[in-house]
Design an enzyme around this catalytic site. Structure first.
Site, PDB file in Angstrom:
ATOM      1  N   ASP A  62       2.329 -14.529  25.068  1.00 39.63           N
ATOM      2  CA  ASP A  62       3.563 -13.868  25.508  1.00 39.63           C
ATOM      3  C   ASP A  62       4.534 -13.856  24.338  1.00 39.63           C
ATOM      4  OD1 ASP A  62       4.164 -16.568  25.563  1.00 39.63           O
ATOM      5  OD2 ASP A  62       5.030 -16.564  27.567  1.00 39.63           O
ATOM      6  N   TYR A  64       7.552 -14.428  21.609  1.00 36.10           N
ATOM      7  CA  TYR A  64       8.257 -15.619  21.164  1.00 36.10           C
ATOM      8  C   TYR A  64       9.469 -15.853  22.067  1.00 36.10           C
ATOM      9  CZ  TYR A  64       5.698 -15.181  16.691  1.00 36.10           C
ATOM     10  OH  TYR A  64       4.720 -15.105  15.715  1.00 36.10           O
ATOM     11  N   PHE A  75       2.647 -11.763  17.533  1.00 38.56           N
ATOM     12  CA  PHE A  75       2.690 -12.538  16.289  1.00 38.56           C
ATOM     13  C   PHE A  75       3.726 -12.029  15.287  1.00 38.56           C
ATOM     14  CE2 PHE A  75      -1.646 -13.265  17.894  1.00 38.56           C
ATOM     15  CZ  PHE A  75      -1.657 -14.647  17.961  1.00 38.56           C
ATOM     16  N   HIS A 182      -7.172 -20.808  17.674  1.00 37.88           N
ATOM     17  CA  HIS A 182      -5.863 -20.186  17.504  1.00 37.88           C
ATOM     18  C   HIS A 182      -5.255 -20.628  16.173  1.00 37.88           C
ATOM     19  CE1 HIS A 182      -1.629 -19.219  18.388  1.00 37.88           C
ATOM     20  NE2 HIS A 182      -2.110 -18.372  19.282  1.00 37.88           N
TER      21      HIS A 182
END
Length: 217
Positions: A62, A64, A75, A182
């Protein structure tokens, strides 16, 4: 905010999500006093990308939750924002893989080349990561990918278990799938570092007569 005032991206408006789930999400957003990334950037990952132009899938969870960071692309942050830790690790891997990395965290130049930088939930409450994660947003990403697959093979760059679960059952034999840990500082050393995904994607594209992604402008 009045429901129905956020424009739906025209290239994707035919997806069932916009008839079955968007009206309720739109109403819930109207009831929120503050949310990120805001109406102008809510569909940024979709606004300038059509199904036939999608080439690479990179999914986030989701936006930031820190005010000023979310810009609607997974990102990505604005050029004047300090790199979040995960993005710093992404750039470190790119430096090792390609010998260079972008000068800042604005990834809009990836999106412009067909890289789908979508979060599975497109909105979040400031300071409350995951606050809107159960609203039904994830259906939109799956439907968008399914639609794009009608136009040819895709490269799936799946960072972490959330992204891998989000597209479960979608990749086909002709697609490229790179699934690693990740890039978060908590997991990057468990398989993200050293995966060299950017050169691998470009080699796969070029093997199919398609132009590579210019990862660093």
């Amino acid at each position: 905010m009045t429901p129905g005032r956020i424009p739906v991206p025209p290239a994707w408006a035919h997806l069932p999500f916009f008839q079955t789930h968007w009206p309720e999400i739109d109403r819930r957003l109207a009831d929120e006093t503050d949310w990120l990334p805001g109406p102008d950037r809510l569909f940024a990952a979709y606004d300038n990308l059509s199904p036939q132009d999608m080439r690479v899938i990179i999914l986030g969870q989701d936006p930031y939750p820190t005010p000023g960071h979310a810009n609607g692309l997974a990102f990505s942050v604005a050029a004047d924002i300090a790199l979040p830790r995960s993005l710093r690790n992404i750039f470190a891997e790119m430096q090792d893989d390609l010998g260079k990395a972008p000068p800042n965290g604005d990834l809009s130049h990836w999106s412009a080349q067909g890289v789908f930088l979508a979060n599975t939930a497109l909105s979040v409450r400031p300071g409350a990561a995951g606050a809107h994660a159960r609203w039904g947003w994830e259906r939109l990403a799956r439907q968008a990918i399914d639609e794009a697959q009608k136009h040819g093979p895709l490269a799936f760059l799946l960072w972490g278990k959330h992204a891998q679960k989000a597209v479960s059952g979608l990749p086909r034999a002709e697609d490229l799938v790179i699934a690693t840990a990740h890039p978060s500082p908590l997991s990057a050393r468990r398989g993200f570092f050293g995966s060299r995904p950017f050169s691998r994607i470009n080699a796969w594209l070029q093997d199919r007569g398609r132009p590579p992604i210019i990862w660093v402008p």
